[in-house]
Design a protein around this motif. Structure first.
Motif, short mmCIF file in Angstrom:
data_model
loop_
_atom_site.label_atom_id
_atom_site.label_comp_id
_atom_site.label_asym_id
_atom_site.label_seq_id
_atom_site.Cartn_x
_atom_site.Cartn_y
_atom_site.Cartn_z
N UNK A 86 10.18 17.39 15.30
CA UNK A 86 10.54 15.98 15.23
C UNK A 86 11.65 15.73 14.22
N UNK A 87 11.57 16.41 13.07
CA UNK A 87 12.58 16.23 12.03
C UNK A 87 13.93 16.83 12.42
N UNK A 88 13.91 17.97 13.09
CA UNK A 88 15.15 18.69 13.37
C UNK A 88 15.82 18.26 14.68
N UNK A 102 14.53 0.82 12.74
CA UNK A 102 14.12 1.03 11.35
C UNK A 102 12.72 1.62 11.24
N UNK A 103 11.89 1.34 12.24
CA UNK A 103 10.54 1.92 12.21
C UNK A 103 10.61 3.43 12.31
N UNK A 109 11.54 9.43 7.22
CA UNK A 109 11.42 9.60 5.76
C UNK A 109 9.99 10.00 5.38
N UNK A 110 9.02 9.43 6.07
CA UNK A 110 7.62 9.74 5.80
C UNK A 110 7.34 11.22 6.07
N UNK A 111 7.82 11.73 7.22
CA UNK A 111 7.61 13.14 7.56
C UNK A 111 8.37 14.05 6.61
N UNK A 112 9.55 13.63 6.17
CA UNK A 112 10.32 14.42 5.19
C UNK A 112 9.53 14.62 3.90
N UNK A 113 8.77 13.60 3.52
CA UNK A 113 7.97 13.69 2.29
C UNK A 113 6.67 14.45 2.50
#
Length: 358
Positions: A86-88, A102-103, A109-113
Motif C-alpha cells: 500500500x505504501x509503495x 486528504x483521508x 502517514x498513519x501507515x508510515x508511522x
C-alpha cells in the motif's frame, strides 16, 4: 466437471494460490440457525494481493451478523507485506489520481508511522500452505479437504466472536459465465453447501447449521485501485437453484451478468440483465449512500426479482480508497414465467455486496 472445461479451471490445482495474479480471494457466506433460537449470517474473504510473488500481501475481512439482534461483529486486518504494498504502490497510485483525497493522505502517514486506524488491525503469522490448501491469516484459518479440496473447515477467532464451521458442497463446482472467465478474472463457485458448526458471541455459544456459498476468484485487475465499483448478489432460492448476479458500476459495456445454477449444478448464463435501484440507506460513518433495495429483471430467463437488505445498516469498513462496502444479508422474492406460461413464485436468501459508494 466437464472434460471440455478442464483446460480452463480444474481442482484441486486452482484451489491453490496463483502467483501470476495480482489479486486473488477466497470468499464465503452462510445463513445459519442455532440450537437456542439464534439466527446468524457469516461472511469472510481471504485476499492475496501483490504484483510479484515475493511481495504478496494478505488481507482479511470478516463479519458475523446476529440477525435476531441486528448486531454485527466486523473485523479486517492486513499483514506487513500488504502494508508495504500500500505504501509503495497502491496508495501512491491513488493519490496521483486523487491528490486532494486528504483521508488517504492521513492513512498514508498513519501507515508510515507503523500504525493502523481502528477498527482494522495488523495480523501476524500469515501463510498459505499447499497439498492440501490451508489459509492462515493470524487467528483465522481456512482448511480445504477432500481429493479435489472442494469441502473446507473454517475457524475465525476475534476479540468479540468465534466461529467454527464445516462446509460440504451439495452441487458440483460451477464455472461462472459458463467457462470460468466471464470477465478479467477467473471465477468458480460452490453456490450451495451444507454448513454446520459453532458460533460464540457476547450472547453465548450455539451449535448452528444451515446453508452456505463459496467463491474463488483470481487474475490481474486494477478496478479497486481505479475506484471502480460493483453490485453483486448471491441468492439461494428455496426451489434449490442459485442466482449469481453482477453489475460493474464503471459503465463498461457487457459487464453485467446473470448466472442460474440449476439443482444438478449446470449453469445458464446471460448478459441480458437490468438492475433498478429502489431504496437507499446512508451511512453516518462514511457518508456512503447505498442502494439496499432492488428490482432485477432477467428477460432471457423470464425472471423478475425483488431483492432487499434484511436490515439497512450492514456497512463494513475497508482499509484503503474505497473506505467501506455494504456487505450483508438479503432476501429475495419474485416471479418466473415458465414455458407453459404459468407464473411461478420465487423466494430466497443470500448476500449482497455493494462496492464504490463510500
Amino acid at each position: 466437471m466437464n472434460d471440455e472445461r478442464l483446460d480452463v479451471i480444474s481442482l484441486p490445482k486452482d484451489v491453490r494460490p496463483h502467483n501470476e495474479s495480482n489479486i486473488e480471494w477466497w470468499y464465503f457466506f452462510a445463513h445459519l440457525k442455532g440450537d437456542m433460537g439464534g439466527r446468524y449470517a457469516v461472511m469472510t474473504s481471504f485476499f492475496r494481493v501483490g504484483e510479484l510473488e515475493i511481495g504478496k500481501g494478505h488481507y482479511i475481512i470478516h463479519t458475523l451478523i446476529d440477525l435476531n439482534r441486528k448486531k454485527r461483529f466486523n473485523f479486517s486486518g492486513i499483514d506487513w507485506k500488504l502494508k508495504m504494498g500500500m505504501l509503495a504502490i497502491y496508495l501512491p497510485f491513488h493519490l496521483l489520481r486523487h491528490p486532494t483525497d486528504y483521508r488517504m493522505w492521513r492513512l498514508y502517514k498513519c501507515l508510515l508511522k507503523g500504525d493502523i486506524p481502528s477498527p482494522h488491525a495488523f495480523i501476524k503469522n500469515t501463510s498459505i500452505i499447499e497439498n492440501p490448501t490451508v489459509l492462515n491469516y493470524g487467528t483465522n484459518k481456512l482448511t480445504f479437504k477432500g481429493e479435489n479440496e472442494e469441502a473446507f473447515d473454517v475457524f475465525l477467532k476475534e476479540r468479540d466472536s468465534e466461529v467454527q464451521l464445516e462446509f460440504t458442497p451439495l452441487k458440483p463446482v460451477g464455472l461462472i459465465g459458463g467457462d470460468g472467465k466471464p470477465d478479467d478474472l477467473y471465477y468458480y463457485s460452490f453456490t450451495r453447501n451444507k454448513v454446520k458448526g459453532r458460533i460464540k458471541t457476547d450472547n453465548g455459544t450455539e451449535t448452528v447449521k444451515g446453508q452456505g456459498w463459496f467463491d474463488h476468484q483470481w487474475g490481474r485487475d486494477y478496478s479497486l485501485a481505479k475506484g471502480s465499483g460493483w453490485n453483486w448478489f448471491g441468492v439461494q432460492l428455496s426451489d434449490g437453484r442459485d442466482l449469481l448476479l453482477n453489475e460493474m458500476t464503471s459503465g463498461k459495456p457487457d459487464s453485467s451478468m446473470a448466472n442460474i445454477v440449476e439443482k444438478d449444478g449446470t449453469i445458464r448464463f446471460t448478459r441480458d440483465i437490468t438492475f433498478k435501484k429502489i431504496k437507499y440507506w446512508k451511512s453516518l460513518k462514511t457518508n456512503g449512500r447505498y442502494p439496499v433495495e432492488w428490482q432485477i429483471s432477467i428477460p432471457e430467463f423470464a425472471i423478475e426479482l425483488h431483492v432487499e437488505a434484511v436490515f439497512p445498516n450492514q456497512e463494513m469498513p475497508i482499509l484503503g480508497p474505497i473506505k467501506g462496502i455494504w456487505e450483508g444479508a438479503c432476501r429475495a422474492e419474485g416471479i418466473e414465467i415458465l414455458p407453459s406460461g404459468k407464473r411461478k413464485g420465487l423466494e430466497g436468501i443470500g448476500f449482497m455486496e455493494l462496492v464504490g459508494y463510500a
